[in-house]
Design a protein around this motif. Structure first.
Motif, PDB file in Angstrom:
ATOM      1  N   ILE C   5      37.056  40.384  44.203  1.00 32.46           N
ATOM      2  CA  ILE C   5      37.736  40.875  42.714  1.00 32.46           C
ATOM      3  C   ILE C   5      37.838  40.718  41.237  1.00 32.46           C
ATOM      4  CG2 ILE C   5      40.137  42.855  42.174  1.00 32.46           C
ATOM      5  CD1 ILE C   5      38.534  43.796  44.309  1.00 32.46           C
ATOM      6  N   ASP C   6      38.759  39.123  41.368  1.00 30.74           N
ATOM      7  CA  ASP C   6      38.274  38.181  40.244  1.00 30.74           C
ATOM      8  C   ASP C   6      37.908  37.302  39.866  1.00 30.74           C
ATOM      9  OD1 ASP C   6      39.595  36.299  38.317  1.00 30.74           O
ATOM     10  OD2 ASP C   6      41.576  37.550  38.504  1.00 30.74           O
ATOM     11  N   PRO C   7      37.198  37.115  39.528  1.00 33.07           N
ATOM     12  CA  PRO C   7      36.859  35.072  39.931  1.00 33.07           C
ATOM     13  C   PRO C   7      37.297  34.424  40.073  1.00 33.07           C
ATOM     14  CG  PRO C   7      36.444  35.883  37.754  1.00 33.07           C
ATOM     15  CD  PRO C   7      37.120  36.917  38.054  1.00 33.07           C
ATOM     16  N   MET C   8      38.653  34.422  39.631  1.00 33.66           N
ATOM     17  CA  MET C   8      39.562  33.145  40.370  1.00 33.66           C
ATOM     18  C   MET C   8      40.410  33.794  41.306  1.00 33.66           C
ATOM     19  SD  MET C   8      39.529  31.614  37.434  1.00 33.66           S
ATOM     20  CE  MET C   8      40.594  30.558  37.129  1.00 33.66           C
ATOM     21  N   ASP C   9      39.827  34.413  42.341  1.00 31.50           N
ATOM     22  CA  ASP C   9      39.951  34.265  43.537  1.00 31.50           C
ATOM     23  C   ASP C   9      39.484  33.164  44.208  1.00 31.50           C
ATOM     24  OD1 ASP C   9      42.029  36.303  42.617  1.00 31.50           O
ATOM     25  OD2 ASP C   9      39.664  37.693  43.532  1.00 31.50           O
ATOM     26  N   LEU C  10      37.958  33.465  44.079  1.00 33.60           N
ATOM     27  CA  LEU C  10      37.291  31.404  44.384  1.00 33.60           C
ATOM     28  C   LEU C  10      38.223  30.516  43.829  1.00 33.60           C
ATOM     29  CD1 LEU C  10      33.923  33.765  43.239  1.00 33.60           C
ATOM     30  CD2 LEU C  10      35.022  33.923  46.029  1.00 33.60           C
ATOM     31  N   SER C  11      37.640  29.518  45.439  1.00 35.17           N
ATOM     32  CA  SER C  11      37.829  27.762  44.870  1.00 35.17           C
ATOM     33  C   SER C  11      37.102  27.958  44.551  1.00 35.17           C
ATOM     34  CB  SER C  11      38.252  27.368  46.386  1.00 35.17           C
ATOM     35  OG  SER C  11      37.461  27.666  46.671  1.00 35.17           O
ATOM     36  N   LEU C  44      28.714  51.946  43.841  1.00 38.97           N
ATOM     37  CA  LEU C  44      29.576  52.585  42.958  1.00 38.97           C
ATOM     38  C   LEU C  44      29.963  52.936  41.725  1.00 38.97           C
ATOM     39  CD1 LEU C  44      31.785  53.420  46.742  1.00 38.97           C
ATOM     40  CD2 LEU C  44      29.385  54.202  45.924  1.00 38.97           C
ATOM     41  N   PHE C  45      29.605  53.785  40.594  1.00 35.30           N
ATOM     42  CA  PHE C  45      28.823  53.182  39.420  1.00 35.30           C
ATOM     43  C   PHE C  45      30.017  54.473  39.392  1.00 35.30           C
ATOM     44  CE2 PHE C  45      27.267  48.877  38.166  1.00 35.30           C
ATOM     45  CZ  PHE C  45      26.911  48.515  39.391  1.00 35.30           C
ATOM     46  N   PHE C  46      31.809  53.879  39.064  1.00 36.68           N
ATOM     47  CA  PHE C  46      32.509  55.373  38.558  1.00 36.68           C
ATOM     48  C   PHE C  46      32.463  56.026  36.480  1.00 36.68           C
ATOM     49  CE2 PHE C  46      34.114  54.425  42.722  1.00 36.68           C
ATOM     50  CZ  PHE C  46      35.004  55.460  43.146  1.00 36.68           C
ATOM     51  N   GLU C  47      31.470  54.456  36.027  1.00 36.71           N
ATOM     52  CA  GLU C  47      31.197  54.661  34.471  1.00 36.71           C
ATOM     53  C   GLU C  47      29.835  53.773  35.314  1.00 36.71           C
ATOM     54  OE1 GLU C  47      33.969  51.810  31.965  1.00 36.71           O
ATOM     55  OE2 GLU C  47      32.973  50.258  33.267  1.00 36.71           O
ATOM     56  N   ARG C 101      31.768  49.702  40.463  1.00 36.43           N
ATOM     57  CA  ARG C 101      32.229  49.662  38.752  1.00 36.43           C
ATOM     58  C   ARG C 101      33.531  50.099  38.573  1.00 36.43           C
ATOM     59  NH1 ARG C 101      29.458  46.771  34.714  1.00 36.43           N
ATOM     60  NH2 ARG C 101      30.552  47.146  33.205  1.00 36.43           N
ATOM     61  N   HIS C 102      34.437  50.421  37.651  1.00 28.10           N
ATOM     62  CA  HIS C 102      35.677  51.555  37.575  1.00 28.10           C
ATOM     63  C   HIS C 102      35.629  51.198  36.038  1.00 28.10           C
ATOM     64  CE1 HIS C 102      38.804  54.678  37.972  1.00 28.10           C
ATOM     65  NE2 HIS C 102      37.677  55.393  39.130  1.00 28.10           N
ATOM     66  N   PRO C 103      35.764  52.353  35.444  1.00 26.90           N
ATOM     67  CA  PRO C 103      37.061  52.066  33.754  1.00 26.90           C
ATOM     68  C   PRO C 103      38.221  51.765  33.867  1.00 26.90           C
ATOM     69  CG  PRO C 103      36.087  54.386  34.341  1.00 26.90           C
ATOM     70  CD  PRO C 103      36.109  53.648  35.502  1.00 26.90           C
ATOM     71  N   LYS C 104      38.956  52.053  35.440  1.00 32.86           N
ATOM     72  CA  LYS C 104      40.498  51.739  35.069  1.00 32.86           C
ATOM     73  C   LYS C 104      40.649  50.186  35.346  1.00 32.86           C
ATOM     74  CE  LYS C 104      42.546  56.043  35.321  1.00 32.86           C
ATOM     75  NZ  LYS C 104      42.888  56.757  36.602  1.00 32.86           N
ATOM     76  N   ASP C 124      35.916  46.093  35.759  1.00 33.87           N
ATOM     77  CA  ASP C 124      37.173  46.924  35.833  1.00 33.87           C
ATOM     78  C   ASP C 124      37.787  47.315  34.423  1.00 33.87           C
ATOM     79  OD1 ASP C 124      38.536  45.095  36.617  1.00 33.87           O
ATOM     80  OD2 ASP C 124      39.571  45.172  38.002  1.00 33.87           O
ATOM     81  N   GLY C 125      37.071  47.985  33.409  1.00 37.41           N
ATOM     82  CA  GLY C 125      37.609  48.256  32.639  1.00 37.41           C
ATOM     83  C   GLY C 125      37.463  47.032  31.555  1.00 37.41           C
ATOM     84  N   GLY C 126      38.016  46.755  31.024  1.00 39.76           N
ATOM     85  CA  GLY C 126      37.648  45.619  30.676  1.00 39.76           C
ATOM     86  C   GLY C 126      38.362  44.389  31.231  1.00 39.76           C
ATOM     87  N   HIS C 127      38.654  44.190  32.043  1.00 42.75           N
ATOM     88  CA  HIS C 127      39.784  43.374  33.125  1.00 42.75           C
ATOM     89  C   HIS C 127      38.663  41.904  33.959  1.00 42.75           C
ATOM     90  CE1 HIS C 127      42.446  43.299  36.372  1.00 42.75           C
ATOM     91  NE2 HIS C 127      42.999  42.620  35.286  1.00 42.75           N
TER      92      HIS C 127
END
Lengths: 309, 309, 309
Positions: C5-11, C44-47, C101-104, C124-127
């Motif tokens: 989900i987040d690149p920082m999830d990875l060591s 699945l590209f919701f955006e 991918r999702h706008p939210k 996911d959005g600007g996240h």
């Protein structure tokens, strides 16, 4: 053959080779069904054209290859202001060959500057559509057994009809072709084609306004759609439209081995009663389009000799 | 079996065979993973339905086949005035089997006239959606071990719910089925179904307005969405809507082996607290939908006996 | 690694492993070309994001896998009111891995609750946009031979630029990184990043307003687009925009082994004259993106050791 932009980029010999490959595919498709394994075709349709896109995709899948792409520009980076060159730079990193359609004339040519892989023009505006022309040539070759010594009638919108212009140019390179252009005054073949090609090469052609007056002479009748919005006024359209609708009656005096062609989609310019007539070949053209695209993909990937024997 | 338009086109024996094939696929999918190699499914969705389209595509890919198609009509030749028949004539040159969805009732039937390959109706307006019905039958058969001797409750919009009508017809062919229709007066099951089917075949059915009054008797509770716009006025909707929202409380008195089904998508007519209850089978239905479509594709391509043993 | 989900999830170790796999793929792609056979990726590209979607699809196809999905939400069940959780429940029955991918912001995290298969956040959005960050790290590692001891300049819209924030966080874990932030006052790096990350970890950074004043020091110049609509007024935009357009002149005093990066699409913030300069690496990033996504898919499917040796 790294790029195919204009059908006239191909020599008569190259066209002959593509027709040979296509005929060989038709003879035994199973020998070709894995030859493009691990290869990827990108179908980049900046303008929608379901028929052409599906034909390319079916061709690639029938060679054992894979497909990715997009079917309209509305959701691409183009809408964020990216140039066609950049899009091609990027996408050519993802695939082994590109089929590209674009509403602007010349866009595929620009695209070749940055493409790292072979690129096929799948139609650029009213300009070129080389795989349609190759399909038409394959159909004529298969149905008539030759590409020379033919009387070819083109009927309908000859002014804007891209397929008509391309096929006229392509056929002009074969021996003893007689051209017959059947169109209302508003939609006659453009002057530049007459002047620069037909007159310049001293080719045999005539222009008429009805199918009936020439049907007996034709080996090929190539129909196109007459769009209402092309006419100067409603009355002219109403007066003329039936003249350019092909039915069995207008075909009565034709040679028995006449072939009727149409690039499709058809709206009402050929009545459905003609569909089951043995002279109707427009749905065979579709089938040939898939095989010609298979031949072209093979040739451009340099895999035409990798086929199982 | 060249075409599947209406689930009632299939005999009970044919349905049994499809259920058997699907069960065999579920038992060991790897034996089926290459059986459709070199085959192409065209998904022609003249009306969008992502869920159904992806289910068909997953089914074909899981059989080792390939997929092409379009997901909405907006960009197809249909928008240029091409007839459905012509589109099918063309696309059936590109593929080995077609799954077609269309907003107009009867369009898939028209399409079969020109299709050169097997064609599956993937939904035509409010009319038929045979693969949903087959999926429902597979789910009931797997969960209950039988398709007869069942009390089936249908709840929600029974007036417009295509899946309810189809499953009612399909279940009416099995022995000792009791139907319970749970709906507000505005959304009761149509008269023609009661008259032509239920009364004509002298079947056991009753109509009620709440889940609570019948929950104890049901083997199956088939939920559907109640859309606000179906009601005559806002007050009726507000008064009634909670009656047709399934939660754990309404399930309290159910048989322990009741199964809750839903064709999805769900909006709020089943609360998410029900999702983890063992009686909830609506997400299993989705999984079964993929396997039933695999069985159907195999059968229609005549490949059901080509599986590795 | 079930979800990314987040690149920082990875060591740092996990990132090293992904870089190793990607480098091995680049060395000999043919060894990887069938390792995902019979597996299905759902995009699945919701955006819409054509570039990212095609990169994932190319990655999966290049591993011998299959792809299905949708490229925009307009035609999905989401438009009928279905929750993201339900959509994921359903689609995870059709595939072996999901790129979403999702706008939210946060939608992919919610999606993991119901996914039966591994899921990658494709933005996911600007996240977050972890595969972009991994691609950037692979590019730096390949071009510079290391991920530590580097002076990294970020230029352009540092306020809203998701890729800049992510890469800053990712690089902050390596030794002796000097950060240089080049932006107009309106588009400076957010306070929270300075306070919570750069100051908190006592990292070496400075903020400047022009490329020229720092170009000599940089090992990496990471460009981003400056969008007109981000500015308070037209005059500021006109006054400032040229400052953030990279051309060969601004690069004159750079180290010879500087690398210029850009997440693309580029509009005009790098002039095309830079494209052929050996320092330009933004199109190599694209290529690396495909290989990094291949590595990630392999790792998340647990197939990284199934490769032919």
């Amino acid at each position: 053959m790294k790029y195919l932009i204009d059908p006239m980029d191909l020599s008569v010999e190259e066209i002959d080779e593509l027709i040979d490959i296509a005929n060989d595919i038709i003879k035994d498709r199973t020998r070709y069904q894995d030859v493009c394994r691990h290869k990827i075709l990108a179908t980049l349709f900046f303008e929608p054209s379901t028929r052409t896109r599906l034909s390319f995709e079916s061709a690639m899948l029938s060679l054992g290859g894979n497909v990715l792409g997009f079917s309209s520009a509305s959701n691409t980076s183009a809408s964020k202001g990216e140039s066609v060159s950049d899009t091609i730079s990027v996408v050519s990193s993802y695939c082994d060959i590109i089929a590209m359609r674009h509403p602007k004339e010349g866009a595929p040519l620009v695209a070749t500057r940055r493409s790292k892989v072979p690129l096929i023009n799948a139609g650029d505006g009213g300009h070129n559509h080389p795989t349609q022309t190759l399909t038409d040539l394959l159909t004529i070759s298969r149905e008539k057994g030759r590409l020379d010594n033919l009387t070819v009638g083109f009927c309908g919108d000859l002014k804007f009809g891209r397929t008509v212009h391309s096929l006229t140019k392509a056929m002009s390179r074969y021996k003893n072709i007689k051209f017959v252009f059947i169109a209302p005054p508003e939609l006659k073949i453009p002057e530049y084609l007459k002047h620069d090609l037909l007159d310049a090469k001293n080719l045999d052609y005539k222009e008429v306004e009805t199918i009936e007056e020439v049907i007996e002479d034709l080996d090929i009748l190539y129909m196109t759609r007459v769009q209402k919005e092309r006419f100067f006024n409603e009355q002219d359209y109403i007066r003329l439209k039936d003249t350019y609708i092909l039915d069995l009656k207008k075909l009565e005096k034709s040679k028995s081995d006449l072939i009727v062609m149409h690039p499709l989609p058809r709206v009402n310019e050929i009545t459905t009663e003609v569909d089951d007539d043995p002279r109707a070949k427009y749905f065979d053209q579709v089938q040939n389009g898939r095989f010609m695209r298979m031949a072209l993909i093979l040739k451009m990937l340099g895999l035409e000799n990798e086929v199982e024997r």
